[in-house]
Design a protein around this motif. Structure first.
Motif, mmCIF file in Angstrom:
data_model
loop_
_atom_site.group_PDB
_atom_site.id
_atom_site.type_symbol
_atom_site.label_atom_id
_atom_site.label_comp_id
_atom_site.label_asym_id
_atom_site.label_seq_id
_atom_site.Cartn_x
_atom_site.Cartn_y
_atom_site.Cartn_z
ATOM 1 N N VAL A 1 0.976 -1.235 -0.080
ATOM 2 C CA VAL A 1 -0.031 -0.014 -0.135
ATOM 3 C C VAL A 1 1.024 1.296 -0.064
ATOM 4 O O VAL A 1 1.938 1.290 0.837
ATOM 5 N N LEU A 2 0.476 2.150 -0.771
ATOM 6 C CA LEU A 2 1.327 3.567 -1.005
ATOM 7 C C LEU A 2 0.548 4.619 -0.193
ATOM 8 O O LEU A 2 0.950 5.491 0.192
ATOM 9 N N SER A 3 -0.915 4.552 -0.594
ATOM 10 C CA SER A 3 -1.873 5.685 0.363
ATOM 11 C C SER A 3 -3.193 4.842 0.403
ATOM 12 O O SER A 3 -3.300 3.752 -0.171
ATOM 13 N N PRO A 4 -4.327 5.524 0.757
ATOM 14 C CA PRO A 4 -5.508 5.260 0.750
ATOM 15 C C PRO A 4 -5.901 5.108 -0.817
ATOM 16 O O PRO A 4 -6.882 4.160 -0.985
ATOM 17 N N ASN A 5 -5.207 5.321 -1.700
ATOM 18 C CA ASN A 5 -6.022 5.488 -3.030
ATOM 19 C C ASN A 5 -4.893 4.695 -4.078
ATOM 20 O O ASN A 5 -4.926 4.530 -5.280
ATOM 21 N N SER A 6 -3.679 4.084 -3.426
ATOM 22 C CA SER A 6 -2.829 3.605 -4.428
ATOM 23 C C SER A 6 -1.848 2.362 -3.887
ATOM 24 O O SER A 6 -1.822 2.490 -2.463
ATOM 25 N N TRP B 1 -5.441 1.963 2.882
ATOM 26 C CA TRP B 1 -5.485 2.514 4.062
ATOM 27 C C TRP B 1 -6.950 3.361 4.149
ATOM 28 O O TRP B 1 -7.244 3.778 2.813
ATOM 29 N N PRO B 2 -7.401 3.587 5.292
ATOM 30 C CA PRO B 2 -8.356 4.577 5.413
ATOM 31 C C PRO B 2 -7.882 5.902 5.200
ATOM 32 O O PRO B 2 -6.895 6.287 5.021
ATOM 33 N N GLN B 3 -8.917 7.014 4.983
ATOM 34 C CA GLN B 3 -8.598 8.215 4.686
ATOM 35 C C GLN B 3 -7.927 8.832 6.401
ATOM 36 O O GLN B 3 -8.372 8.273 7.226
ATOM 37 N N PHE B 4 -6.997 9.636 6.109
ATOM 38 C CA PHE B 4 -6.535 10.130 7.245
ATOM 39 C C PHE B 4 -7.572 11.251 8.142
ATOM 40 O O PHE B 4 -8.062 12.056 7.338
ATOM 41 N N PRO B 5 -7.782 10.802 9.383
ATOM 42 C CA PRO B 5 -8.844 11.132 9.946
ATOM 43 C C PRO B 5 -8.588 12.815 10.520
ATOM 44 O O PRO B 5 -9.378 13.548 11.003
ATOM 45 N N GLY B 6 -7.294 12.896 10.637
ATOM 46 C CA GLY B 6 -7.087 14.343 11.122
ATOM 47 C C GLY B 6 -6.604 14.491 12.636
ATOM 48 O O GLY B 6 -6.372 13.407 13.280
ATOM 49 N N ILE B 7 -6.304 15.330 13.050
ATOM 50 C CA ILE B 7 -5.817 15.625 14.646
ATOM 51 C C ILE B 7 -6.995 15.127 15.657
ATOM 52 O O ILE B 7 -8.289 15.476 15.383
ATOM 53 N N ALA B 8 -6.659 14.207 16.592
ATOM 54 C CA ALA B 8 -7.578 13.750 17.433
ATOM 55 C C ALA B 8 -7.856 14.611 18.842
ATOM 56 O O ALA B 8 -8.509 15.060 19.276
ATOM 57 N N SER B 9 -6.660 15.441 19.011
ATOM 58 C CA SER B 9 -6.195 16.148 20.238
ATOM 59 C C SER B 9 -5.231 17.075 20.110
ATOM 60 O O SER B 9 -4.299 17.076 19.321
ATOM 61 N N LEU B 10 -5.608 18.479 20.552
ATOM 62 C CA LEU B 10 -4.374 19.541 20.681
ATOM 63 C C LEU B 10 -4.457 20.051 22.053
ATOM 64 O O LEU B 10 -5.675 20.569 22.839
ATOM 65 N N SER B 11 -3.507 20.045 22.648
ATOM 66 C CA SER B 11 -3.224 20.580 24.114
ATOM 67 C C SER B 11 -1.918 21.441 24.387
ATOM 68 O O SER B 11 -1.257 21.046 23.834
ATOM 69 N N ALA B 12 -2.273 22.199 25.284
ATOM 70 C CA ALA B 12 -0.787 22.817 25.818
ATOM 71 C C ALA B 12 -0.280 22.164 26.842
ATOM 72 O O ALA B 12 -0.981 22.062 28.175
#
Length: 176
Positions: A8-13, A84-95
């Motif tokens: 697998v190279l990416s979700p689409n290739s 692979w599934p699509q990248f879901p992005g950030i799950a959390s961001l905190s200081a």
């Protein structure tokens, strides 16, 4: 016999590879029991594109003899993968301190590199230079792409881009 392997190279290739033989002038690549080849090449690999994310595929390869006509060598052998599934992005961001942010995401697939973009006061719009690049799924952020330090009591927005092995990529849908 032609024995393909696939990665697998990416979700689409995905890349299909095999050992070349001097008996063949080219190769036809087939996907998921189709009788119509998805591609033809003279090389020892073929990149299948336009695949659906998070989907099972099976690939086989047929050699085309120098004299013409497809061989059945390899058609019986196939290699299977799941994109692979699509990248879901950030799950959390905190200081984690007054001058350090921590971003994390859930994407446990070997291969992508993550580019982290950060901006003060509004979502990042300049994606030419990431503030950080990592292969991990958590990162501590202490500066902007221009080298400026994270300031206390300031609002920052972070966007993460997954860059895949085929050099495509995708951003998370929203900045955190």
């Amino acid at each position: 016999r032609i024995s393909p392997s696939v990665s697998v190279l990416s979700p689409n290739s995905a890349r299909v590879t095999w050992n070349v033989s001097s008996k063949y002038s080219s190769y036809q690549v087939f996907s998921s029991a189709s009788t119509i080849p998805v591609g033809t090449t003279i090389f020892s690999s073929y990149t299948a594109t336009g695949l659906a994310a998070d989907t099972n595929y099976s690939f086989s390869v047929a050699g085309i003899k120098q004299s013409g006509g497809a061989s059945t060598d390899g058609i019986q052998k196939s290699a299977a993968i799941k994109t692979w599934p699509q990248f879901p992005g950030i799950a959390s961001l905190s200081a984690t301190s007054p001058i350090t942010l921590q971003a994390s995401w859930n994407y446990s697939y070997a291969g992508p590199t993550y580019q982290v973009y950060i901006a003060q006061g509004a979502a990042p719009t300049d994606f030419t230079t990431p503030a950080a690049t990592t292969t991990a799924t958590t990162i501590g952020i202490v500066q902007l792409a221009n080298g400026a330090a994270i300031l206390p009591n300031t609002t920052y927005y972070v966007v993460v881009r997954a860059k895949y092995l085929d050099n495509t990529g995708e951003f998370n849908a929203t900045a955190l």
